[in-house]
Design a protein around this motif. Sequence first.
Motif, PDB file in Angstrom:
ATOM      1  N   UNK A  49       0.863  -1.185   0.000  1.00  0.00           N
ATOM      2  CA  UNK A  49       0.000   0.000   0.000  1.00  0.00           C
ATOM      3  C   UNK A  49       0.895   1.228   0.000  1.00  0.00           C
ATOM      4  N   UNK A  50       0.919   1.953  -1.108  1.00  0.00           N
ATOM      5  CA  UNK A  50       1.778   3.134  -1.240  1.00  0.00           C
ATOM      6  C   UNK A  50       1.101   4.344  -0.617  1.00  0.00           C
ATOM      7  N   UNK A  51       1.892   5.144   0.112  1.00  0.00           N
ATOM      8  CA  UNK A  51       1.386   6.340   0.770  1.00  0.00           C
ATOM      9  C   UNK A  51       2.381   7.481   0.605  1.00  0.00           C
ATOM     10  N   UNK A  52       2.074   8.628   1.185  1.00  0.00           N
ATOM     11  CA  UNK A  52       2.884   9.824   0.931  1.00  0.00           C
ATOM     12  C   UNK A  52       4.114   9.942   1.821  1.00  0.00           C
ATOM     13  N   UNK A  56       3.334   8.242   7.483  1.00  0.00           N
ATOM     14  CA  UNK A  56       1.931   7.906   7.218  1.00  0.00           C
ATOM     15  C   UNK A  56       1.726   6.397   7.220  1.00  0.00           C
ATOM     16  N   UNK A  57       2.682   5.664   6.646  1.00  0.00           N
ATOM     17  CA  UNK A  57       2.587   4.201   6.613  1.00  0.00           C
ATOM     18  C   UNK A  57       2.585   3.637   8.029  1.00  0.00           C
ATOM     19  N   UNK A 212      -7.911   3.500   4.932  1.00  0.00           N
ATOM     20  CA  UNK A 212      -7.468   4.573   5.813  1.00  0.00           C
ATOM     21  C   UNK A 212      -6.623   5.626   5.102  1.00  0.00           C
ATOM     22  N   UNK A 213      -5.911   5.222   4.046  1.00  0.00           N
ATOM     23  CA  UNK A 213      -5.040   6.196   3.374  1.00  0.00           C
ATOM     24  C   UNK A 213      -5.825   7.210   2.551  1.00  0.00           C
ATOM     25  N   UNK A 214      -7.101   6.960   2.321  1.00  0.00           N
ATOM     26  CA  UNK A 214      -7.902   7.851   1.472  1.00  0.00           C
ATOM     27  C   UNK A 214      -9.247   8.160   2.127  1.00  0.00           C
ATOM     28  N   UNK A 242      -5.840  11.694   4.420  1.00  0.00           N
ATOM     29  CA  UNK A 242      -5.375  11.887   3.044  1.00  0.00           C
ATOM     30  C   UNK A 242      -3.878  11.587   3.002  1.00  0.00           C
ATOM     31  N   UNK A 243      -3.546  10.307   2.886  1.00  0.00           N
ATOM     32  CA  UNK A 243      -2.160   9.854   2.866  1.00  0.00           C
ATOM     33  C   UNK A 243      -1.786   9.281   1.499  1.00  0.00           C
TER      34      UNK A 243
END
Length: 384
Positions: A49-52, A56-57, A212-214, A242-243
């Motif tokens: 799961x890619x995040x910013x 955040x991860x 959760x990341x979006x 918003x990650x």
Amino acid sequence: MIPYGRQSISDADVKAVVDTLQSDFLTQGPAIPAFEEALAKYCKVPYAIAVNSATSALHIACLALDVKAGDRVWTSPISFVASANCALYCGAKVDFVDVEPDTGLMSVKALAAKLQQAAANNTLPKVLIPVHLAGHSCAMQQIATLCQPYGIRIIEDASHAIGGSYQQNKIGSCQFSDITVFSFHPVKIITTAEGGAALTKDMALAARMQLLRSHGITRNPDDMTEVSHGPWYYQQIDLGLNYRMTDLQAALGLSQLKRLDIFVNQRIEAVANYSALLQNLALELPQECSTGQSSWHLYIVKLHDENLRLSTFETLRAAGIGVNVHYIPIHTQPYYQKLGFQWGDFPQAEYFYSRIISLPLYADLTQKSQDYVASVLKKIPGLQ
């Protein structure tokens, strides 16, 4: 200035970003799942799961494991503050496990003793976050064996360690953990400018982190609480964030990933060169892991005499060598002292910190630059 770390950007990387800029998607497009699929395939794990950012991860990893107020999370005091902050974001209490004084990695002996005491006091953690400092893996099998009887979940903070291995498996395979986190900051092994990822073998954890990341929003009718109104319909079913990673970042990461093994090999060669150049100085040089292959994010040397660190640091910086120190123990930071921690709480971490300097190490580091670093060190009084 020779930096302590820096990115390596090729023409192919630039083209990948430009192609994305000229495409229909700058974010939430096809580059992100392509990067995630390639990352998962490299690490031989089902989900990425890619995040910013890696911060955040770590945060969504804690949330996915249901870390909340009243829970405890333990991590290493020798790390960047994000390794501990992620638990505080969830309202949990943070504590630390002391490190091995030679490596700065979480001490299995200290963990065993702390778990025994916590079991007696009913203060066991819900989650443990070992940190793979400088690209070297912690003793994950032993750590997992200690945690298993208590049902403690494990997040590997492998921000430094993509491209490395442990017991013949790539770090990120989650062989002995629930979730592994990587960082793609410019000084790391590969970069997406800023960015991170969480990897897992668990389908439910992956789905939760994706949600959760979006913003906690889903467009999947199967997850909705009522019949969809139409193709446009979405529901917020959780309090997410918003990650998200952008397609620009993912395109760069996908291009960089193709050279990951080359980058690691270049770092290994530079480490071998340092070992030859610095062997007769009053320094303790870092060693390869006995149970795997480090990705060598950092080259941390330890001075035999801690009183020489400041003068050594200043001399190197004055000579245009961008040395650094990784890390100031988290428990000594003012914010954490307000939480009740103090100097003396984790003596091995403090001892490790007192002697360390990170010398420049990155994929494009030249022999000439390394020779220069060695020549300056050899002129410093007390290091000969």
